[in-house]
Enzyme design. Structure first.
Site, short mmCIF file in Angstrom:
data_model
loop_
_atom_site.label_atom_id
_atom_site.label_comp_id
_atom_site.label_asym_id
_atom_site.label_seq_id
_atom_site.Cartn_x
_atom_site.Cartn_y
_atom_site.Cartn_z
N MET A 1 0.66 -1.25 0.08
CA MET A 1 -0.03 0.06 0.00
C MET A 1 1.00 1.19 0.08
O MET A 1 1.56 1.40 0.93
CB MET A 1 -0.95 -0.03 1.36
CG MET A 1 -1.82 1.22 1.53
SD MET A 1 -2.94 0.76 2.60
CE MET A 1 -1.91 0.60 3.93
N ARG B 1 -6.67 -1.53 9.17
CA ARG B 1 -6.93 -0.91 10.51
C ARG B 1 -7.11 -1.97 11.58
O ARG B 1 -6.76 -2.12 12.88
CB ARG B 1 -8.04 0.36 10.70
CG ARG B 1 -7.32 1.26 10.07
CD ARG B 1 -8.39 2.68 9.82
NE ARG B 1 -7.81 3.80 9.24
CZ ARG B 1 -8.18 5.04 8.92
NH1 ARG B 1 -9.70 4.80 8.98
NH2 ARG B 1 -7.92 5.87 8.46
N TYR C 1 0.62 4.07 12.81
CA TYR C 1 0.49 3.97 11.29
C TYR C 1 -1.20 3.17 10.94
O TYR C 1 -1.85 3.11 11.82
CB TYR C 1 1.37 2.78 10.69
CG TYR C 1 1.86 1.54 11.00
CD1 TYR C 1 1.02 0.72 11.76
CD2 TYR C 1 2.81 0.82 10.50
CE1 TYR C 1 1.04 -0.35 12.28
CE2 TYR C 1 3.14 -0.47 10.90
CZ TYR C 1 2.35 -1.03 11.84
OH TYR C 1 2.41 -2.59 12.15
N GLU C 2 -1.43 3.12 9.75
CA GLU C 2 -2.75 3.12 9.26
C GLU C 2 -3.74 4.07 9.71
O GLU C 2 -4.89 3.80 10.35
CB GLU C 2 -3.21 1.58 9.51
CG GLU C 2 -2.50 0.46 8.76
CD GLU C 2 -2.17 0.74 7.63
OE1 GLU C 2 -3.00 1.59 6.81
OE2 GLU C 2 -0.92 0.45 6.90
N GLY C 3 -3.39 5.32 10.01
CA GLY C 3 -4.04 6.37 10.85
C GLY C 3 -3.81 6.32 12.14
O GLY C 3 -4.01 5.49 13.08
#
Length: 592
Positions: free
Chosen positions: A160, A301, A440-442
């Site tokens: 990603m 997430r 990470y991932e928001g």
């Protein structure tokens, strides 16, 4: 050494998160509890016997960039090949492309075990699974036909590519660009950073999903497109062709997850091929790539939440084993010869129980989120309800579980004392690995924004109200059980749920009144408040489920500990939510 807690995982899936009821009601096709047990048992064996023994090697050696090629730690390439030979990569993937189409709940349970064995290793399949979902949901028939079978098998991995040096979470300012070609392909140019497993030597091909902007694209996030960009071009017969114009420029030197190659990727500088530009193909529609990427990000997430659970479980196992073996001093009431094991000391026992409660609570929250995802695909007329439930639980599962992973790993070092600060004992690795997961991932702060501004208003606030009503039913069940071991647990659950309800009402009103600043000032404390209440309720649900057949004393004890200790925090968190705006105003003065 980590040992996969297969029985605990199966119990949580079936009796707390909802899998048992779903199987009984025929909502999971022909899935049986026997099949669940078989899959979990073999996944646990593989994680315990094959993944975990190589974790320390991965941590010590790390991934290496040698002569322009990324080399994995010793033994990891063969480990990955054995992993895909077991069929683990395609548990939930579509059957049409070689997957097993099993429930998401089963996959996240397996992900927990892979990550406990080695979080750095498990990142490869985690990203590939997300890429599979994005391509299978949004890709053209031609892309699916050419790429999915090898991605599902794990022969090809996926990545990603979002972040750029100047743009962290603000994707609206990304600069990577795409140019159209007459044959329907695109040429991609730009730099991406923090690309997990962006280059390695375990798979034959790497399929990059890259966000980029077309020349005539609108500004901001409305002008982002998603492209599939393979490391090697694929011929019409499925064989690998020429090297695409992309490469790993460097590897990040990280606090943890050393075995996972985190790459700076360069696209389109002319190093490979006859023409500058990495060849890519559009996924979805032009300028609508962010929606396609969010399919992958939502998957990721929850997977990152499972990393928090996994690290917490492994750290707890190590701390308990050490505390039973390490002797020091004489604990109050100790009557044995010599020094007592430190597990007998009250403060150590408190830390260990806190670790167990947070781990089991985070596990239940994450599995419940996976259950909601499964039901959203399989529950017919009530699928919207489950879609909203999954949406509500995802930011909580990601944030609470990853925060718990850090907290539990830190407590694990404390239980070890000075030896925990020494790398050779292995306790420090868990904290180093865990620390990336809230980022990470928001980041967890972004998860809090999402929860408060987008998820609480779902169905006019009725989704969260209905969920809180279900939590009240659990507290009522504890009260009606009349089991002496629970003590005042139901009272404490009532109080904590009341704190959650008050904070929810206040935030909902602030958002509805257009006072987002006031609401977001208390968003992060609210996220923790929600997670703690869910922990108390899910521990109670598990204790009630096992007490029905005359067992469950240990679960009741842990539930009561959580109610008396962890839930004591909810009133203060409620006040932090409501008073967050005042705190922010003070911060602006003091930090100016």
């Amino acid at each position: 050494m980590y040992k996969a807690p297969v029985e605990e995982i199966a119990f949580t899936l079936k009796h707390v998160a909802g899998m048992g009821e779903a199987i009984s009601n025929g909502l999971l096709a022909d899935l049986s509890e026997d099949l669940v047990d078989a899959v979990l048992s073999e996944a646990g064996r593989f994680a315990t016997e094959e993944v975990a023994p190589l974790a320390d090697i991965g941590d010590r050696q790390g991934a290496r960039l040698e002569g322009g090629e990324v080399r994995l730690p010793d033994g990891w390439r063969d480990l990955y090949r054995r992993w895909i030979a077991g069929g683990w990569n395609g548990l939930t993937a579509p059957e049409a492309f070689g997957g097993q189409a099993l429930p998401h709940m089963l996959n996240v349970a397996a992900l927990e075990m892979w990550n406990s064995g080695s979080m750095a290793f498990a990142l490869a399949p985690t990203l590939t699974m997300g890429a599979i979902e994005a391509v299978s949901t949004h890709g053209s028939a031609a892309l699916k036909e050419k790429y999915l079978e090898k991605m599902v098998s794990g022969e090809w991995t996926g990545t990603m590519n979002l972040t750029e040096p100047h743009a962290g979470s603000d994707l609206g300012v990304l600069k990577a660009r795409a140019e159209r070609r007459a044959d329907g392909s695109y040429r991609i140019f730009g730099q991406k950073i923090f690309i997990t497993w962006g280059e390695h030597d375990a798979a034959d091909n790497i399929i990059h999903l890259v966000l980029a902007r077309l020349p005539d694209a609108p500004a901001g996030t409305r002008g982002i497109s998603l492209f599939l960009v393979p490391k090697f071009l694929v011929n019409e017969d499925g064989s690998l062709g020429a090297r695409n114009d992309l490469f790993c420029h460097s590897l990040e030197h990280k606090l943890g997850i050393h075995g996972s190659p985190t790459c700076t990727m360069i696209y389109g500088d002319g190093r490979f091929g006859d023409e500058k530009g990495a060849v890519g193909w559009l996924v979805g529609e032009e300028n609508k790539g962010l929606a396609c990427m969010f399919t992958m990000m939502n998957n990721a997430r929850l997977a990152v939440g499972m990393q928090g659970v996994a690290i917490a479980e492994a750290a707890t196992q190590k701390a308990i084993a050490y505390a039973k073996e390490r002797t020091q001093g004489r604990a109050p009431g100790w009557s044995g010869p010599g020094m007592s094991p430190i597990v007998e000391h009250p403060d150590v026992a408190r830390m260990l129980l806190t670790m167990k409660a947070l781990t089991q609570g985070a596990r239940a929250i994450s599995y419940a989120c996976a259950h909601a995802i499964d039901m959203s695909h399989r529950a017919g007329d009530v699928s919207r309800h489950w879609q909203e439930r999954a949406a509500l639980l995802t930011p909580i599962a990601k944030s609470f579980s990853t925060d718990a992973g850090v907290d539990v790993a830190s407590l694990g070092i404390q239980v070890h004392g000075g030896m925990g600060f020494i790398e050779e004992t292995g306790a420090a690795r868990y904290l180093r690995d865990a620390r990336i997961a809230p980022i990470y991932e928001g980041t967890n702060g972004i998860q809090a924004i999402d929860l408060v501004t987008r998820k609480l208003p779902l169905s006019g606030g009725e989704q969260v109200k209905g969920f809180i009503a279900e939590l009240k039913e659990i507290a009522d069940s504890v009260r009606r059980s009349n089991l002496d071991g629970f003590g005042e647990t139901s009272v404490r659950l009532d109080a904590a749920i009341s704190d959650l309800e008050a904070a929810t009402d206040w935030l909902t009103k602030m958002v509805a009144d257009g006072k987002a600043g006031e609401a977001l000032s208390g968003a992060t404390p609210y996220q923790r408040l929600f997670g703690l209440v869910l922990t108390g309720c899910y521990l109670a649900k598990g204790a009630l489920a096992e007490s029905g057949d005359g067992r469950g004393e240990g679960r009741i004890v842990l539930c009561r500990f959580a109610a008396e200790n962890l839930l004591a925090e909810t009133a203060a968190l409620r006040d932090r939510v409501v008073n967050g705006a005042a705190s922010l105003a003070a911060a602006r003065i003091l930090l100016a």
